[in-house]
Design a protein around this motif. Sequence first.
Motif, PDB file in Angstrom:
ATOM      1  N   HIS A 236       0.811  -1.215   0.000  1.00  0.00           N
ATOM      2  CA  HIS A 236       0.000   0.000   0.000  1.00  0.00           C
ATOM      3  C   HIS A 236       0.846   1.268   0.000  1.00  0.00           C
ATOM      4  O   HIS A 236       0.385   2.317  -0.441  1.00  0.00           O
ATOM      5  CB  HIS A 236      -0.944   0.004   1.201  1.00  0.00           C
ATOM      6  N   GLY A 237       2.070   1.178   0.491  1.00  0.00           N
ATOM      7  CA  GLY A 237       2.960   2.334   0.468  1.00  0.00           C
ATOM      8  C   GLY A 237       3.122   3.000   1.822  1.00  0.00           C
ATOM      9  O   GLY A 237       2.444   2.673   2.803  1.00  0.00           O
ATOM     10  N   ASP A 238       4.035   3.963   1.867  1.00  0.00           N
ATOM     11  CA  ASP A 238       4.373   4.639   3.122  1.00  0.00           C
ATOM     12  C   ASP A 238       3.188   5.324   3.815  1.00  0.00           C
ATOM     13  O   ASP A 238       3.098   5.299   5.047  1.00  0.00           O
ATOM     14  CB  ASP A 238       5.474   5.672   2.879  1.00  0.00           C
ATOM     15  N   PRO A 239       2.258   5.971   3.071  1.00  0.00           N
ATOM     16  CA  PRO A 239       1.154   6.639   3.776  1.00  0.00           C
ATOM     17  C   PRO A 239       0.358   5.685   4.665  1.00  0.00           C
ATOM     18  O   PRO A 239      -0.008   6.039   5.795  1.00  0.00           O
ATOM     19  CB  PRO A 239       0.302   7.206   2.633  1.00  0.00           C
ATOM     20  N   SER A 240       0.103   4.479   4.175  1.00  0.00           N
ATOM     21  CA  SER A 240      -0.644   3.516   4.988  1.00  0.00           C
ATOM     22  C   SER A 240       0.231   2.951   6.104  1.00  0.00           C
ATOM     23  O   SER A 240      -0.251   2.725   7.224  1.00  0.00           O
ATOM     24  CB  SER A 240      -1.173   2.373   4.111  1.00  0.00           C
ATOM     25  N   ALA A 241       1.501   2.725   5.816  1.00  0.00           N
ATOM     26  CA  ALA A 241       2.398   2.236   6.863  1.00  0.00           C
ATOM     27  C   ALA A 241       2.444   3.226   8.028  1.00  0.00           C
ATOM     28  O   ALA A 241       2.329   2.844   9.199  1.00  0.00           O
ATOM     29  CB  ALA A 241       3.795   2.009   6.295  1.00  0.00           C
ATOM     30  N   GLU A 242       2.591   4.489   7.695  1.00  0.00           N
ATOM     31  CA  GLU A 242       2.672   5.514   8.743  1.00  0.00           C
ATOM     32  C   GLU A 242       1.349   5.629   9.500  1.00  0.00           C
ATOM     33  O   GLU A 242       1.333   5.837  10.724  1.00  0.00           O
ATOM     34  CB  GLU A 242       3.065   6.849   8.111  1.00  0.00           C
ATOM     35  N   ARG A 243       0.239   5.471   8.800  1.00  0.00           N
ATOM     36  CA  ARG A 243      -1.081   5.546   9.438  1.00  0.00           C
ATOM     37  C   ARG A 243      -1.208   4.483  10.539  1.00  0.00           C
ATOM     38  O   ARG A 243      -1.798   4.722  11.592  1.00  0.00           O
ATOM     39  CB  ARG A 243      -2.176   5.363   8.376  1.00  0.00           C
ATOM     40  N   PHE A 244      -0.643   3.303  10.290  1.00  0.00           N
ATOM     41  CA  PHE A 244      -0.801   2.203  11.239  1.00  0.00           C
ATOM     42  C   PHE A 244       0.436   1.979  12.104  1.00  0.00           C
ATOM     43  O   PHE A 244       0.585   0.936  12.736  1.00  0.00           O
ATOM     44  CB  PHE A 244      -1.177   0.922  10.488  1.00  0.00           C
ATOM     45  N   GLY A 245       1.340   2.979  12.135  1.00  0.00           N
ATOM     46  CA  GLY A 245       2.496   2.900  13.009  1.00  0.00           C
ATOM     47  C   GLY A 245       3.549   1.905  12.576  1.00  0.00           C
ATOM     48  O   GLY A 245       4.322   1.406  13.401  1.00  0.00           O
ATOM     49  N   LEU A 246       3.602   1.629  11.273  1.00  0.00           N
ATOM     50  CA  LEU A 246       4.577   0.682  10.733  1.00  0.00           C
ATOM     51  C   LEU A 246       5.741   1.432  10.093  1.00  0.00           C
ATOM     52  O   LEU A 246       5.649   2.627   9.820  1.00  0.00           O
ATOM     53  CB  LEU A 246       3.894  -0.231   9.706  1.00  0.00           C
ATOM     54  N   THR A 247       6.815   0.722   9.837  1.00  0.00           N
ATOM     55  CA  THR A 247       8.018   1.354   9.285  1.00  0.00           C
ATOM     56  C   THR A 247       7.878   1.580   7.785  1.00  0.00           C
ATOM     57  O   THR A 247       7.665   0.627   7.028  1.00  0.00           O
ATOM     58  CB  THR A 247       9.249   0.477   9.546  1.00  0.00           C
ATOM     59  N   VAL A 249       9.042   2.282   3.857  1.00  0.00           N
ATOM     60  CA  VAL A 249      10.175   1.739   3.093  1.00  0.00           C
ATOM     61  C   VAL A 249      10.550   2.613   1.898  1.00  0.00           C
ATOM     62  O   VAL A 249      11.398   2.245   1.099  1.00  0.00           O
ATOM     63  CB  VAL A 249       9.887   0.291   2.623  1.00  0.00           C
ATOM     64  N   GLY A 250       9.894   3.780   1.767  1.00  0.00           N
ATOM     65  CA  GLY A 250      10.234   4.666   0.662  1.00  0.00           C
ATOM     66  C   GLY A 250       9.417   4.442  -0.592  1.00  0.00           C
ATOM     67  O   GLY A 250       9.912   4.622  -1.706  1.00  0.00           O
ATOM     68  N   LEU A 251       8.133   4.054  -0.419  1.00  0.00           N
ATOM     69  CA  LEU A 251       7.267   3.810  -1.573  1.00  0.00           C
ATOM     70  C   LEU A 251       5.993   4.654  -1.484  1.00  0.00           C
ATOM     71  O   LEU A 251       5.459   4.864  -0.392  1.00  0.00           O
ATOM     72  CB  LEU A 251       6.883   2.332  -1.647  1.00  0.00           C
ATOM     73  N   PRO A 252       5.489   5.120  -2.615  1.00  0.00           N
ATOM     74  CA  PRO A 252       4.254   5.912  -2.618  1.00  0.00           C
ATOM     75  C   PRO A 252       3.023   5.030  -2.458  1.00  0.00           C
ATOM     76  O   PRO A 252       3.094   3.801  -2.571  1.00  0.00           O
ATOM     77  CB  PRO A 252       4.281   6.563  -4.001  1.00  0.00           C
ATOM     78  N   MET A 253       1.894   5.664  -2.210  1.00  0.00           N
ATOM     79  CA  MET A 253       0.632   4.944  -2.047  1.00  0.00           C
ATOM     80  C   MET A 253       0.333   4.094  -3.280  1.00  0.00           C
ATOM     81  O   MET A 253       0.441   4.558  -4.420  1.00  0.00           O
ATOM     82  CB  MET A 253      -0.495   5.952  -1.834  1.00  0.00           C
ATOM     83  N   GLY A 254      -0.030   2.834  -3.047  1.00  0.00           N
ATOM     84  CA  GLY A 254      -0.428   1.949  -4.144  1.00  0.00           C
ATOM     85  C   GLY A 254       0.704   1.362  -4.945  1.00  0.00           C
ATOM     86  O   GLY A 254       0.462   0.751  -5.991  1.00  0.00           O
ATOM     87  N   ALA A 255       1.932   1.500  -4.470  1.00  0.00           N
ATOM     88  CA  ALA A 255       3.088   1.016  -5.237  1.00  0.00           C
ATOM     89  C   ALA A 255       2.989  -0.462  -5.570  1.00  0.00           C
ATOM     90  O   ALA A 255       3.276  -0.895  -6.693  1.00  0.00           O
ATOM     91  CB  ALA A 255       4.375   1.290  -4.455  1.00  0.00           C
ATOM     92  N   GLY A 256       2.579  -1.276  -4.592  1.00  0.00           N
ATOM     93  CA  GLY A 256       2.491  -2.711  -4.817  1.00  0.00           C
ATOM     94  C   GLY A 256       1.418  -3.094  -5.815  1.00  0.00           C
ATOM     95  O   GLY A 256       1.561  -4.078  -6.547  1.00  0.00           O
ATOM     96  N   TYR A 257       0.354  -2.317  -5.851  1.00  0.00           N
ATOM     97  CA  TYR A 257      -0.695  -2.569  -6.840  1.00  0.00           C
ATOM     98  C   TYR A 257      -0.159  -2.315  -8.250  1.00  0.00           C
ATOM     99  O   TYR A 257      -0.402  -3.095  -9.172  1.00  0.00           O
ATOM    100  CB  TYR A 257      -1.893  -1.663  -6.579  1.00  0.00           C
TER     101      TYR A 257
END
Length: 294
Positions: A236-247, A249-257
């Motif tokens: 999902h990217g850094d915005p979602s990681a930060e939302r849930f207190g996760l680390t 990795v330097g990727l934008p929203m939706g990168a994996g999609y």
Amino acid sequence: MSITVLDTYSAMRRILLAPVADRADLLRSMLEPIRGMYRHHPGEVDLVAVHLQTSGFPIDRDEERCLDALETLAAAGAWQRMRRALDDALAVLLEATPGLEAPDITVLLVLGDPGDEHFMGPCKGLTGFGGISGQIAITFWPFPENVERLEATAVHELHHNLRFSPGGVVWDPMTVTVGEHIVSEGLADAFARQLYGDELGHARIGVPHLGDDEVFAKVLTGLDVTGMQNLTAWVHGDPSAERFGLTPVGLPMGAGYAAGNRLVDAYLAATGRTAAQALHADSSQVVAVALGRG
């Protein structure tokens, strides 16, 4: 097997018009049919707390805004459209996968929280969860772009549900890899595009980075990362990681999609298969073929 799309229109309207003190119990009753979605969670799950933590509509504010959104969905025929789309998509998957044992599936469509900046912004007013066999939940805000994609959204989650149902791919939260997750997103998007075309079938969060070679290369470096708790940043990217207190990795929203779509498209082109036929395709094989290693 059968697909049941719950009448959440009536239930949500009742909740939003009820006295505030009564809303939690009414919401809990509405959510009870999808309790099985949390069967792998340790201990008893508070369905209301999970709803509120995952961007579900609030029960103590924004009533008028939510009621207006609810009527927008009703006017668009959201529940009827999803039911037809899911029935049609199931027929396609059953034909493409002989012997497929599909479970009975319960589908919950709920309004999201208009006051949740992450949901309304980076998530574009839409999240879906279809990875637990027999249960699909879609949290939705009726932006016009989302209403257009109602059918595509529903069949995307159906592809997930049948991919990870008994007899299909095993999702082990401890050992699942980033590669498995992004391939599953790519396949689900490809299935939605198979039925509804590229414009409607792509998950909106991945579209901005479909052609970004740098993002694609970065995601590839994380394919072997394991553990469900480590997937959010890569998929999902850094915005979602930060939302849930996760680390991050330097990727934008939706990168994996975006990366998953590219890998799956290359795989399908190389094999001549459709996304429906590739329902249970091995993710490592998809990656290998897509990258010319298979």
